[in-house]
Design a protein around this motif. Structure first.
Motif, PDB file in Angstrom:
ATOM      1  N   VAL A   1      -7.468   1.264  14.481  1.00 14.33           N
ATOM      2  CA  VAL A   1      -7.740   1.111  13.050  1.00 14.33           C
ATOM      3  C   VAL A   1      -7.481  -0.344  12.669  1.00 14.33           C
ATOM      4  O   VAL A   1      -6.480  -0.925  13.088  1.00 14.33           O
ATOM      5  CB  VAL A   1      -6.824   2.044  12.227  1.00 14.33           C
ATOM      6  CG1 VAL A   1      -7.018   1.824  10.728  1.00 14.33           C
ATOM      7  CG2 VAL A   1      -7.081   3.492  12.592  1.00 14.33           C
TER       8      VAL A   1
ATOM      9  N   VAL B   1      -5.900  -3.349  11.124  1.00 14.67           N
ATOM     10  CA  VAL B   1      -4.578  -3.488  10.512  1.00 14.67           C
ATOM     11  C   VAL B   1      -4.415  -4.919  10.014  1.00 14.67           C
ATOM     12  O   VAL B   1      -4.570  -5.878  10.780  1.00 14.67           O
ATOM     13  CB  VAL B   1      -3.448  -3.150  11.515  1.00 14.67           C
ATOM     14  CG1 VAL B   1      -2.087  -3.286  10.836  1.00 14.67           C
ATOM     15  CG2 VAL B   1      -3.626  -1.747  12.076  1.00 14.67           C
TER      16      VAL B   1
ATOM     17  N   LEU C   1       2.625   3.088  12.665  1.00 13.87           N
ATOM     18  CA  LEU C   1       1.229   2.832  13.014  1.00 13.87           C
ATOM     19  C   LEU C   1       0.679   3.930  13.929  1.00 13.87           C
ATOM     20  O   LEU C   1      -0.491   4.320  13.828  1.00 13.87           O
ATOM     21  CB  LEU C   1       1.099   1.465  13.682  1.00 13.87           C
ATOM     22  CG  LEU C   1       1.327   0.257  12.770  1.00 13.87           C
ATOM     23  CD1 LEU C   1       1.250  -1.036  13.562  1.00 13.87           C
ATOM     24  CD2 LEU C   1       0.313   0.234  11.625  1.00 13.87           C
TER      25      LEU C   1
ATOM     26  N   THR D   1      -0.216   6.728  11.776  1.00 14.85           N
ATOM     27  CA  THR D   1      -1.459   6.428  11.060  1.00 14.85           C
ATOM     28  C   THR D   1      -2.675   6.782  11.916  1.00 14.85           C
ATOM     29  O   THR D   1      -3.634   7.407  11.448  1.00 14.85           O
ATOM     30  CB  THR D   1      -1.504   4.946  10.672  1.00 14.85           C
ATOM     31  OG1 THR D   1      -0.446   4.664   9.752  1.00 14.85           O
ATOM     32  CG2 THR D   1      -2.825   4.572  10.032  1.00 14.85           C
TER      33      THR D   1
ATOM     34  N   SER E   1      -3.583  10.332  10.001  1.00 13.64           N
ATOM     35  CA  SER E   1      -4.010   9.991   8.643  1.00 13.64           C
ATOM     36  C   SER E   1      -5.528   9.957   8.443  1.00 13.64           C
ATOM     37  O   SER E   1      -5.993  10.008   7.309  1.00 13.64           O
ATOM     38  CB  SER E   1      -3.437   8.624   8.250  1.00 13.64           C
ATOM     39  OG  SER E   1      -4.074   7.593   8.975  1.00 13.64           O
TER      40      SER E   1
ATOM     41  N   ALA F   1      -7.275   7.385   8.674  1.00 12.08           N
ATOM     42  CA  ALA F   1      -7.461   6.186   7.852  1.00 12.08           C
ATOM     43  C   ALA F   1      -8.547   5.293   8.433  1.00 12.08           C
ATOM     44  O   ALA F   1      -8.822   5.311   9.644  1.00 12.08           O
ATOM     45  CB  ALA F   1      -6.150   5.408   7.760  1.00 12.08           C
TER      46      ALA F   1
ATOM     47  N   ARG G   1      -8.424   1.917   7.420  1.00 10.46           N
ATOM     48  CA  ARG G   1      -7.725   0.635   7.508  1.00 10.46           C
ATOM     49  C   ARG G   1      -6.254   0.847   7.177  1.00 10.46           C
ATOM     50  O   ARG G   1      -5.875   1.835   6.546  1.00 10.46           O
ATOM     51  CB  ARG G   1      -8.340  -0.402   6.565  1.00 10.46           C
ATOM     52  CG  ARG G   1      -8.265  -0.055   5.097  1.00 10.46           C
ATOM     53  CD  ARG G   1      -8.899  -1.139   4.237  1.00 10.46           C
ATOM     54  NE  ARG G   1      -8.788  -0.860   2.820  1.00 10.46           N
ATOM     55  CZ  ARG G   1      -9.628  -0.126   2.121  1.00 10.46           C
ATOM     56  NH1 ARG G   1     -10.670   0.423   2.746  1.00 10.46           N
ATOM     57  NH2 ARG G   1      -9.447   0.077   0.827  1.00 10.46           N
ATOM     58  N   ALA G   2      -5.449  -0.099   7.610  1.00  7.01           N
ATOM     59  CA  ALA G   2      -4.003  -0.027   7.383  1.00  7.01           C
ATOM     60  C   ALA G   2      -3.468  -1.441   7.190  1.00  7.01           C
ATOM     61  O   ALA G   2      -4.179  -2.435   7.405  1.00  7.01           O
ATOM     62  CB  ALA G   2      -3.306   0.662   8.556  1.00  7.01           C
TER      63      ALA G   2
ATOM     64  N   ASP H   1      -1.668   2.912   4.574  1.00  2.19           N
ATOM     65  CA  ASP H   1      -3.032   3.179   5.025  1.00  2.19           C
ATOM     66  C   ASP H   1      -3.793   3.883   3.920  1.00  2.19           C
ATOM     67  O   ASP H   1      -3.209   4.326   2.919  1.00  2.19           O
ATOM     68  CB  ASP H   1      -3.032   4.019   6.311  1.00  2.19           C
ATOM     69  CG  ASP H   1      -2.400   5.388   6.117  1.00  2.19           C
ATOM     70  OD1 ASP H   1      -2.964   6.204   5.360  1.00  2.19           O
ATOM     71  OD2 ASP H   1      -1.339   5.656   6.713  1.00  2.19           O
ATOM     72  N   ASP H   2      -5.108   3.990   4.077  1.00  2.00           N
ATOM     73  CA  ASP H   2      -5.965   4.631   3.075  1.00  2.00           C
ATOM     74  C   ASP H   2      -6.370   6.033   3.519  1.00  2.00           C
ATOM     75  O   ASP H   2      -7.433   6.527   3.141  1.00  2.00           O
ATOM     76  CB  ASP H   2      -7.212   3.780   2.827  1.00  2.00           C
ATOM     77  CG  ASP H   2      -8.090   3.636   4.070  1.00  2.00           C
ATOM     78  OD1 ASP H   2      -7.632   4.020   5.166  1.00  2.00           O
ATOM     79  OD2 ASP H   2      -9.218   3.145   3.951  1.00  2.00           O
TER      80      ASP H   2
END
Length: 408
Positions: free
Chosen positions: A304, A306, A332, A335, A339, A341, A343-344, A361-362
């Motif tokens: 992802v 970061v 991380l 994540t 998650s 996600a 991006r983080a 994160d999103d």
């Protein structure tokens, strides 16, 4: 200017716009304190009556209504007075989630924090009310004097205006210390005694030490297992291979040479295993690049994207850097695993007394602070009196904040 800015921001010096607005702000807050005295006094009476009435069961419903209401009112005052003093006033209520409706009032009777709420509502409805009424009353006092001097001008109007001016002068002088005294009194009542704070701190240290010992024991067992299954087994194989090559060196030199080559390769593999074990104890990248550089290197292989913004320019103690590094690594990892996600980010700073790191994160949120991964991070940080805060509402985003006290 913010309504709940610390009292220290109100200048005690010459009269200027900042000072006037600051005192008006404190007067408005003082009026709010005074208005809260009515519900506080009502709750105080109900709380006192609920104890003897509990003998005939009537007190139980009174307590079930009044105790949470008093806690809510005390919570508001904790936030307001804490903001005025620039320091948090913590609430340390005993956990009653496992108690029934009848069990909670019984537990509340033995909870010192609940009795502090009782003391607070009595103070708020009596002495606190008197303290909080003074600033708004003194500020409003000149109004009737001015009106009277306009309606009936004369020598008496001069005296009335002088009395009004004196009231304003007293208001100007006493408002900041009086509001601060009220906030300090609430902190003393709601925050508990120094002895209670020390006892709580001893409990935290004892629990932290126990968890740290368990974590250290588990880490030692992990290292022993890694050495036993990796480097130790390979070195034993090297010894056996070299011994066999020694027996074949004269009768079959080619076979002996092949065995020695195999032993050399096994030795290199054993060194790799040892390096892997060492990296698990204190990653070399920490020693080479510091915490900021190590986190940047940690984020590179993450699938992802970061963003890393860690401004830690000075070197921290090795145990602190190691704990922060592995905590960020675990966050991380969570994540990536849980998650979903896209991006983080990792943000961090060090102000000379405390290291703060935030990993966000999103993703879809819903991270469980009691899960094994986050619990392990909290235990690792607790060894340094650090804290872990998880903000992960359903639907996201997730922000995990790590704080470690580390004075230089």
């Amino acid at each position: 200017m913010r309504l709940l800015a610390p009292i220290a921001s109100v200048r005690p010096g010459p009269i200027d716009t900042h000072a006037v607005v600051g005192r008006l702000r404190l007067t408005l807050l003082s009026a709010g304190y005074a208005l809260a005295a009515a519900p506080a006094l009502a709750l105080a009476i109900v709380l006192v009556l609920s104890v003897p009435l509990g003998l005939i069961s009537v007190g139980f419903p009174l307590a079930l209504a009044a105790v949470p209401a008093a806690a809510a009112l005390a919570g508001v005052h904790r936030r307001v007075s804490g903001a005025l003093l620039g320091a948090e006033i913590p609430a340390r209520y005993a956990d009653t989630s496992d108690r029934g409706l009848l069990g909670r009032p019984v537990r509340w009777l033995r909870d010192g924090a609940r009795w502090r709420d009782v003391a607070f509502v009595w103070f708020s409805g009596t002495g606190g009310l008197a303290m909080s009424l003074l600033p708004p009353v003194l500020l409003a006092a000149p109004v009737p004097y001015v009106v009277a001097s306009i309606v009936d001008p004369g020598w008496l109007s001069v005296l009335l205006l002088g009395a009004g001016g004196l009231a304003l002068l007293v208001w100007w002088i006493i408002t900041p210390p009086l509001v601060r005294a009220r906030a300090l009194a609430e902190r003393a009542i709601l925050g508990g005694s120094r002895l209670a704070e020390l006892e709580r701190r001893v409990e935290q240290v004892t629990e932290s030490r126990s968890e740290t010992l368990d974590l250290s024991a588990a880490e030692i067992r992990r290292i022993e297992r890694d050495l036993h299954d990796g480097a130790q087994a390979r070195m034993a194989a090297v010894g056996m291979t070299v011994g066999l090559a020694g027996k074949l060196v004269r009768s079959n030199p080619d076979a002996a040479t092949a065995l020695l080559d195999e032993a050399r390769q096994t030795t290199l593999d054993a060194l790799d295993d040892l390096r892997s074990v060492v990296r698990g104890i204190h990653p070399p990248v920490l020693a080479d690049r510091g915490l900021a550089g190590a986190i940047e290197a940690l984020a590179l292989p993450i699938p992802v994207p970061v963003t890393v913004s860690v401004t830690v320019t000075e070197r921290l103690p090795d145990p602190v850097e190691s704990a922060a590094y592995f905590a960020v690594a675990e966050c991380l990892t969570n994540t990536v695993k849980h998650s979903a996600a896209t991006r983080a980010y990792v943000r961090g700073s060090y102000d000379g007394t405390r290291l703060r790191l935030a990993v966000g994160d999103d993703g879809h949120g819903g991270a469980d602070p009691t899960g094994s991964g986050l619990t392990g991070i909290a235990r690792r940080l607790a060894a340094f009196d650090g804290t872990l805060t998880v903000d992960s509402p359903p639907g996201g985003p997730t922000v995990v904040t790590l704080e470690i006290p580390c004075p230089t």
